[in-house]
Design a protein around this motif. Structure first.
Motif, PDB file in Angstrom:
ATOM      1  N   THR A  63     -59.586  21.995  19.731  1.00  0.00           N
ATOM      2  CA  THR A  63     -59.995  20.790  20.603  1.00  0.00           C
ATOM      3  C   THR A  63     -59.117  21.174  21.942  1.00  0.00           C
ATOM      4  N   THR A  64     -59.282  21.593  23.039  1.00  0.00           N
ATOM      5  CA  THR A  64     -58.508  21.966  24.080  1.00  0.00           C
ATOM      6  C   THR A  64     -58.101  20.611  25.070  1.00  0.00           C
ATOM      7  N   VAL A  65     -59.095  19.712  24.995  1.00  0.00           N
ATOM      8  CA  VAL A  65     -58.552  18.505  25.850  1.00  0.00           C
ATOM      9  C   VAL A  65     -58.620  17.511  25.172  1.00  0.00           C
ATOM     10  N   VAL A  66     -57.203  16.712  24.957  1.00  0.00           N
ATOM     11  CA  VAL A  66     -56.715  15.707  24.316  1.00  0.00           C
ATOM     12  C   VAL A  66     -56.153  14.810  25.229  1.00  0.00           C
ATOM     13  N   GLN A  67     -56.479  13.557  25.659  1.00  0.00           N
ATOM     14  CA  GLN A  67     -55.857  12.484  26.844  1.00  0.00           C
ATOM     15  C   GLN A  67     -55.793  11.443  25.947  1.00  0.00           C
ATOM     16  N   ALA A  68     -55.045  10.540  27.001  1.00  0.00           N
ATOM     17  CA  ALA A  68     -54.835   8.977  26.571  1.00  0.00           C
ATOM     18  C   ALA A  68     -54.516   8.506  28.077  1.00  0.00           C
ATOM     19  N   GLU A  69     -54.553   7.231  28.100  1.00  0.00           N
ATOM     20  CA  GLU A  69     -53.961   6.374  29.223  1.00  0.00           C
ATOM     21  C   GLU A  69     -52.698   5.967  29.041  1.00  0.00           C
ATOM     22  N   LEU A  70     -52.020   6.023  30.152  1.00  0.00           N
ATOM     23  CA  LEU A  70     -50.569   5.406  30.015  1.00  0.00           C
ATOM     24  C   LEU A  70     -50.253   5.038  31.524  1.00  0.00           C
ATOM     25  N   GLY A  71     -49.905   3.731  31.806  1.00  0.00           N
ATOM     26  CA  GLY A  71     -49.268   3.531  33.094  1.00  0.00           C
ATOM     27  C   GLY A  71     -50.452   3.551  34.358  1.00  0.00           C
ATOM     28  N   GLY A  72     -51.794   3.709  33.990  1.00  0.00           N
ATOM     29  CA  GLY A  72     -52.783   3.879  34.834  1.00  0.00           C
ATOM     30  C   GLY A  72     -53.088   5.365  35.127  1.00  0.00           C
TER      31      GLY A  72
END
Length: 267
Positions: free
Chosen positions: A131-140
């Motif tokens: 999986t190339t793109v792993v993301q999360a939201e942090l501080g906007g």
């Protein structure tokens, strides 16, 4: 939006092969980062165990929710900041060179498995991630993860940019004689894909490797906001500014001006 202050801790782990020592050092680094107003602390590739641990990889690998992850979660929650750290991850289908993002409340936000393995040591001990793109939201902000060699492939960084990543955090074990990667390539990646790149390296000698340091935060304008040296352990701070990011993307519209129909021979 308020800028997010990021702390990069550049150094070897506490003692290679000793996760307990590394976690103690991480706790101290988190305390220092929080006192400096940081909302995110990033450490190096394979920080938890050390990089040059040979066949001990299999013995020291843990699940993504293993005991070490629980301890990192306690550290993050105690100091009220997010933590990105590298570690060997075991699950039913293999051992992976992984990086995990723990939120400031101690919750696990993202886990990434290195997709491009470097050299005989890595290809001999790890399974590549898929999986190339792993993301999360942090501080906007949308925070993405890659690991070391991954960032040297422009396709990886561009995939993150197209998926909306604002800050790409890259735990690293860059060794000599590849200093140009930290000095030249990382700022170029930030510029060409219009995002921030936080590159957190090791330093010093470990086994057969000598790590180059030069950890940095590069901005979408190609400028390096903070840069560590190449010698001893170092701790650097810099801000990820959403306003600068938006202005840079407007001024340098690489993503808007792409012509994907011309690029099909690449795949």
């Amino acid at each position: 939006m308020t800028p997010l202050r990021i702390a990069l801790y550049q150094g070897l782990c506490g003692v290679p092969g000793s996760p307990a020592e590394s976690l103690d050092a991480l706790d101290a680094a988190a305390r220092r980062a929080a006192a400096a107003g940081a909302g995110l602390l990033a450490v190096s590739e394979m920080y938890l165990t050390g990089y040059a641990i040979g066949d001990a990889v299999a013995a020291l690998a843990e699940p993504a929710d293993g005991p070490a992850a629980h301890r990192v979660a306690e550290i993050a929650a105690e100091h009220g900041l997010a933590v990105v750290y590298g570690y060997p991850e075991r699950d039913g289908c293999g051992v992976f060179n992984s990086a995990q993002l723990i939120g400031p409340d101690g919750h696990r936000l993202a886990n990434y498995r290195k997709t491009h393995l470097f050299g005989d040591f890595e290809t001999g001990h790890f399974t590549p991630g898929e999986t190339t793109v792993v993301q999360a939201e942090l501080g906007g902000l949308t925070v993405g993860l890659l690991i070391c060699y991954d960032v040297e492939f422009p396709e990886n960084v561009r995939a993150h940019a197209l998926a909306g990543t604002d800050l790409l955090v890259v735990p690293t074990a860059l060794m000599s004689p590849y200093e140009f990667v930290a000095q030249t390539l990382v700022p170029a990646r930030a510029y060409e894909s219009q995002l921030y790149v936080a590159y957190s390296n090791r330093t010093g000698a470990e086994g057969e490797f000598h790590f180059t340091g030069l950890s940095c935060l590069a901005g979408p304008d190609g400028l390096v906001r903070a840069r560590a040296g190449s010698g001893a352990d170092e701790f650097v701070l810099a801000d990820v500014d959403p306003a600068l990011l938006a202005a840079s993307r407007e001024q340098l519209p690489y993503l808007r001006d792409r012509r994907p129909e011309l690029y099909t021979p690449l795949t």
